[in-house]
Scaffold this motif. Structure first.
Motif, PDB file in Angstrom:
ATOM      1  N   GLY A   1       0.808  -1.206   0.000  1.00 36.79           N
ATOM      2  CA  GLY A   1       0.000   0.000   0.000  1.00 36.79           C
ATOM      3  C   GLY A   1       0.843   1.259   0.000  1.00 36.79           C
ATOM      4  O   GLY A   1       0.399   2.312  -0.460  1.00 36.79           O
TER       5      GLY A   1
ATOM      6  N   GLU B   1       1.082   2.883  -3.387  1.00 33.51           N
ATOM      7  CA  GLU B   1      -0.107   3.306  -4.123  1.00 33.51           C
ATOM      8  C   GLU B   1      -0.052   4.782  -4.477  1.00 33.51           C
ATOM      9  O   GLU B   1      -0.498   5.184  -5.553  1.00 33.51           O
ATOM     10  CB  GLU B   1      -1.358   3.011  -3.302  1.00 33.51           C
ATOM     11  CG  GLU B   1      -1.680   1.521  -3.186  1.00 33.51           C
ATOM     12  CD  GLU B   1      -2.976   1.289  -2.429  1.00 33.51           C
ATOM     13  OE1 GLU B   1      -3.637   2.298  -2.084  1.00 33.51           O
ATOM     14  OE2 GLU B   1      -3.313   0.120  -2.185  1.00 33.51           O
ATOM     15  N   HIS B   2       0.488   5.612  -3.577  1.00 33.13           N
ATOM     16  CA  HIS B   2       0.492   7.062  -3.798  1.00 33.13           C
ATOM     17  C   HIS B   2       1.897   7.645  -3.803  1.00 33.13           C
ATOM     18  O   HIS B   2       2.055   8.831  -4.110  1.00 33.13           O
ATOM     19  CB  HIS B   2      -0.341   7.762  -2.711  1.00 33.13           C
ATOM     20  CG  HIS B   2      -1.732   7.224  -2.599  1.00 33.13           C
ATOM     21  ND1 HIS B   2      -2.677   7.407  -3.581  1.00 33.13           N
ATOM     22  CD2 HIS B   2      -2.338   6.469  -1.627  1.00 33.13           C
ATOM     23  CE1 HIS B   2      -3.806   6.814  -3.227  1.00 33.13           C
ATOM     24  NE2 HIS B   2      -3.631   6.239  -2.042  1.00 33.13           N
ATOM     25  N   ASP B   3       2.920   6.856  -3.461  1.00 37.08           N
ATOM     26  CA  ASP B   3       4.289   7.362  -3.383  1.00 37.08           C
ATOM     27  C   ASP B   3       5.195   6.603  -4.336  1.00 37.08           C
ATOM     28  O   ASP B   3       4.926   5.452  -4.695  1.00 37.08           O
ATOM     29  CB  ASP B   3       4.838   7.224  -1.953  1.00 37.08           C
ATOM     30  CG  ASP B   3       4.125   8.144  -0.977  1.00 37.08           C
ATOM     31  OD1 ASP B   3       3.705   9.242  -1.404  1.00 37.08           O
ATOM     32  OD2 ASP B   3       3.986   7.762   0.198  1.00 37.08           O
ATOM     33  N   THR B   4       6.280   7.250  -4.736  1.00 37.03           N
ATOM     34  CA  THR B   4       7.318   6.555  -5.493  1.00 37.03           C
ATOM     35  C   THR B   4       8.072   5.625  -4.561  1.00 37.03           C
ATOM     36  O   THR B   4       7.926   5.697  -3.336  1.00 37.03           O
ATOM     37  CB  THR B   4       8.295   7.558  -6.130  1.00 37.03           C
ATOM     38  OG1 THR B   4       8.964   8.277  -5.083  1.00 37.03           O
ATOM     39  CG2 THR B   4       7.555   8.533  -7.042  1.00 37.03           C
TER      40      THR B   4
ATOM     41  N   ASP C   1      10.213   7.540  -1.998  1.00 38.43           N
ATOM     42  CA  ASP C   1       9.392   8.173  -0.949  1.00 38.43           C
ATOM     43  C   ASP C   1       8.816   7.134   0.001  1.00 38.43           C
ATOM     44  O   ASP C   1       8.774   7.348   1.232  1.00 38.43           O
ATOM     45  CB  ASP C   1       8.256   8.971  -1.595  1.00 38.43           C
ATOM     46  CG  ASP C   1       8.756  10.201  -2.334  1.00 38.43           C
ATOM     47  OD1 ASP C   1       9.885  10.652  -2.014  1.00 38.43           O
ATOM     48  OD2 ASP C   1       8.048  10.700  -3.221  1.00 38.43           O
ATOM     49  N   ALA C   2       8.356   5.996  -0.548  1.00 40.21           N
ATOM     50  CA  ALA C   2       7.800   4.949   0.305  1.00 40.21           C
ATOM     51  C   ALA C   2       8.860   4.393   1.245  1.00 40.21           C
ATOM     52  O   ALA C   2       8.602   4.172   2.442  1.00 40.21           O
ATOM     53  CB  ALA C   2       7.219   3.830  -0.568  1.00 40.21           C
TER      54      ALA C   2
ATOM     55  N   ASN D   1       9.576   6.910   4.025  1.00 41.76           N
ATOM     56  CA  ASN D   1       8.543   6.881   5.070  1.00 41.76           C
ATOM     57  C   ASN D   1       8.686   5.658   5.964  1.00 41.76           C
ATOM     58  O   ASN D   1       8.520   5.744   7.196  1.00 41.76           O
ATOM     59  CB  ASN D   1       7.155   6.888   4.421  1.00 41.76           C
ATOM     60  CG  ASN D   1       6.855   8.208   3.722  1.00 41.76           C
ATOM     61  OD1 ASN D   1       7.429   9.245   4.075  1.00 41.76           O
ATOM     62  ND2 ASN D   1       5.986   8.158   2.723  1.00 41.76           N
TER      63      ASN D   1
ATOM     64  N   ASP E   1       6.071  -2.722 -11.414  1.00 44.68           N
ATOM     65  CA  ASP E   1       5.420  -2.859 -10.112  1.00 44.68           C
ATOM     66  C   ASP E   1       6.013  -3.991  -9.283  1.00 44.68           C
ATOM     67  O   ASP E   1       6.214  -3.855  -8.069  1.00 44.68           O
ATOM     68  CB  ASP E   1       3.911  -3.104 -10.304  1.00 44.68           C
ATOM     69  CG  ASP E   1       3.210  -1.898 -10.909  1.00 44.68           C
ATOM     70  OD1 ASP E   1       3.803  -0.801 -10.868  1.00 44.68           O
ATOM     71  OD2 ASP E   1       2.087  -2.056 -11.405  1.00 44.68           O
TER      72      ASP E   1
END
Length: 416
Positions: free
Chosen positions: A277, A280-283, A286-287, A290, A316
Motif C-alpha cells: 500500500g 499506491e500514492h508514493d514513489t 518516498d515509500a 517513510n 510494479d
C-alpha cells in the motif's frame, strides 16, 4: 514471388491457346503459298483433314490435360500425335513449321528426360526440313543445307534443353524451399503458442509463490510479534491476579495494556503489509523514506535513508520486491540486532537497482541462521526467495559483534 506466379500464368495460357494460334498462322501461310509449292488437290484435302485432326486433338487435351501429373502416359501420347500431325503438315507445306515448333516448348513438361531429347531432336528434323526448302530434300545442295540446318537446330535444341532443365530444377528447389519455410513457420507458431502457455503457467506459479510467501511472512509476523505480545499480556494479567499488592497489580495491568497496544499496532502493520500500500500514492524512494522514518521513530533507533543515481519508475513487481526486502531487513534489525544506527541506501544504476541496509548491531553467523530457517521460508531465506523470483540476488555480510549488511540486487526493469 509475384513474378513467378505471373510467369506461370502466362505459360499456362500459352500452352492452352498457343497451339490454336500457331495452327491458324500456319494454315494462313500454307493457303497463301499452296500454288508456290504446287500442292495438288489431294494434298490440299489431306492438309484440311490434318488441320481438323489437330483441332480435335487440342480440344481434347485442353479438356483433359490440366491437372494431370507431369510425364503421364496421356501427355506422352498427346506429344507424339501432335508431332506426327506437325511433321505431316510440314511435309505437305514447309510453312506449317510454325505449328511444329511447339515440340520445342513443352517437351520437358510432357516427356521424361530421355524421351524429351528424342522429341526435341525429331522437332529439329522437322524444322530443318522446313528451313531447307521442304521435305524431303530434292537435290544434293538441299541435302547439304538440310544437314547443316539440322546440326544447328540440334545444337540449339540441346542448349535450350539444358537451360530448361536448370530452370525446372530451380523452380523445384524454390518450391521445396517455400515448403520448408512454411513448415518452419508452422513449427515456430507452434513453439510460440507453447511458449505463451508456459509463460501463462509461470505467471500462475509466480502468483501462487507470492501468495505462499505472504502466508509465510504473516506466519513469521504473528510468531515474532503478535503471539509473543499475547503471551506477555497473559503473563502480566496472571501476575496481576496473583499479586496481593494493589500497586504491583496496577503495574502489571499497565504493562499488559502497553503490550496490547503494541500488539495491536503490529497486527495493523501486518495486515497493511499484505499488499504494498505504501506504493499506491508514493514513489519507491518516498515509500522507503517513510518506512525508514516510521521504523526509526517506533524503535528509537537512528536511521538514515539515501538515494543515489537517477530515479526511474520501475515495474510494479520490482518495486514491491525491493520494498518487501527493505521491510524484512529493518524488521530483523529491530528484533535481533540491538542496533543503535541503521543506514538504508537505494541506488539506481544502468541495468540494476540495489538496496543496502547496514546496522551496527550485534551481528550473527548468516550460515547458522539460514540453516535454522530451512523449511520456514521467511527471514533471510524469504528475502533471497523474493529476489530470485525476479532474477535478483540478496547477499548478507555479518559476523558476531560487527553488525550486519544486507545487499539486494534486482534488474532495472522500467515501468511498462
Amino acid at each position: 514471388m509475384a513474378s513467378d506466379t505471373t510467369a506461370k500464368n502466362w505459360g499456362d495460357r500459352f500452352f492452352r491457346w498457343g497451339p490454336y494460334a500457331l495452327l491458324g498462322l500456319g494454315t494462313l501461310l500454307a493457303a497463301a503459298t499452296a500454288d508456290l509449292f504446287a500442292m495438288t488437290g489431294g494434298e490440299k484435302y489431306t492438309t484440311g483433314a490434318l488441320i481438323v485432326a489437330a483441332l480435335v486433338l487440342h480440344l481434347w487435351w485442353n479438356r483433359t490435360g490440366p491437372g494431370r501429373p507431369e510425364h503421364n502416359a496421356a501427355g506422352r501420347a498427346y506429344y507424339v500425335v501432335r508431332f506426327a500431325l506437325g511433321f505431316a503438315l510440314t511435309w505437305l507445306n514447309p510453312f506449317f513449321a510454325v505449328y511444329a515448333v511447339l515440340g520445342y516448348f513443352d517437351a520437358d513438361r510432357l516427356l521424361p528426360r530421355r524421351q524429351m531429347y528424342a522429341g526435341m531432336f525429331a522437332t529439329a528434323v522437322t524444322m530443318a526440313g522446313s528451313q531447307s526448302g521442304g521435305l524431303p530434300p530434292a537435290e544434293g545442295l538441299q541435302w547439304v543445307a538440310f544437314g547443316a540446318l539440322l546440326a544447328l537446330n540440334v545444337a540449339l535444341t540441346f542448349v535450350f534443353a539444358d537451360i530448361s532443365l536448370k530452370e525446372a530444377k530451380r523452380a523445384k528447389d524454390k518450391v521445396a524451399t517455400i515448403a520448408e519455410l512454411e513448415l518452419t513457420n508452422a513449427r515456430l507458431e507452434q513453439a510460440l503458442e507453447e511458449n505463451a502457455g508456459l509463460h501463462a503457467q509461470l505467471l500462475v506459479q509466480a502468483r501462487e509463490a507470492g501468495v505462499n510467501d505472504e502466508r509465510r511472512r504473516m506466519a513469521a509476523e504473528i510468531h515474532d510479534t503478535i503471539a509473543q505480545g499475547l503471551a506477555g499480556i497473559i503473563t502480566q494479567l496472571q501476575a496481576a491476579v496473583d499479586s496481593a499488592d494493589p500497586a504491583a497489580s496496577h503495574a502489571h495491568v499497565e504493562r499488559a495494556a502497553d503490550l496490547a497496544r503494541h500488539s495491536l499496532g503490529e497486527a495493523r502493520r501486518s495486515v497493511q503489509d499484505l499488499s504494498p500500500g505504501a506504493l499506491e500514492h508514493d514513489t519507491l524512494p518516498d515509500a522507503l523514506k517513510n518506512i525508514v522514518e516510521t521504523w526509526s521513530t517506533s524503535l528509537g533507533v537512528r536511521a538514515e535513508f539515501t538515494v543515489t543515481g537517477t530515479v526511474e519508475p520501475l515495474h510494479d513487481e520490482i518495486e514491491a520486491t525491493v520494498l518487501r526486502i527493505a521491510q524484512e531487513a529493518l524488521a530483523n534489525a529491530g528484533r535481533h540486532a540491538r542496533a543503535t544506527r541503521v543506514g538504508v541506501t537505494l541506488s539506481y544504476m544502468d541495468d540494476e537497482v540495489s538496496l543496502d541496509v547496514r546496522d551496527d548491531g550485534g551481528g550473527f553467523d548468516p550460515y547458522a541462521v539460514l540453516q535454522r530457517e530451512t523449511g520456514r521460508g521467511f527471514g533471510l531465506g524469504g528475502m533471497r526467495a523474493r529476489a530470485e523470483r525476479i532474477a535478483g540476488t540478496v547477499d548478507i555480510e555479518s559476523e558476531p559483534g560487527h553488525g550486519t549488511a544486507v545487499s539486494a540486487r534486482v534488474p532495472l526493469v522500467r515501468h511498462g
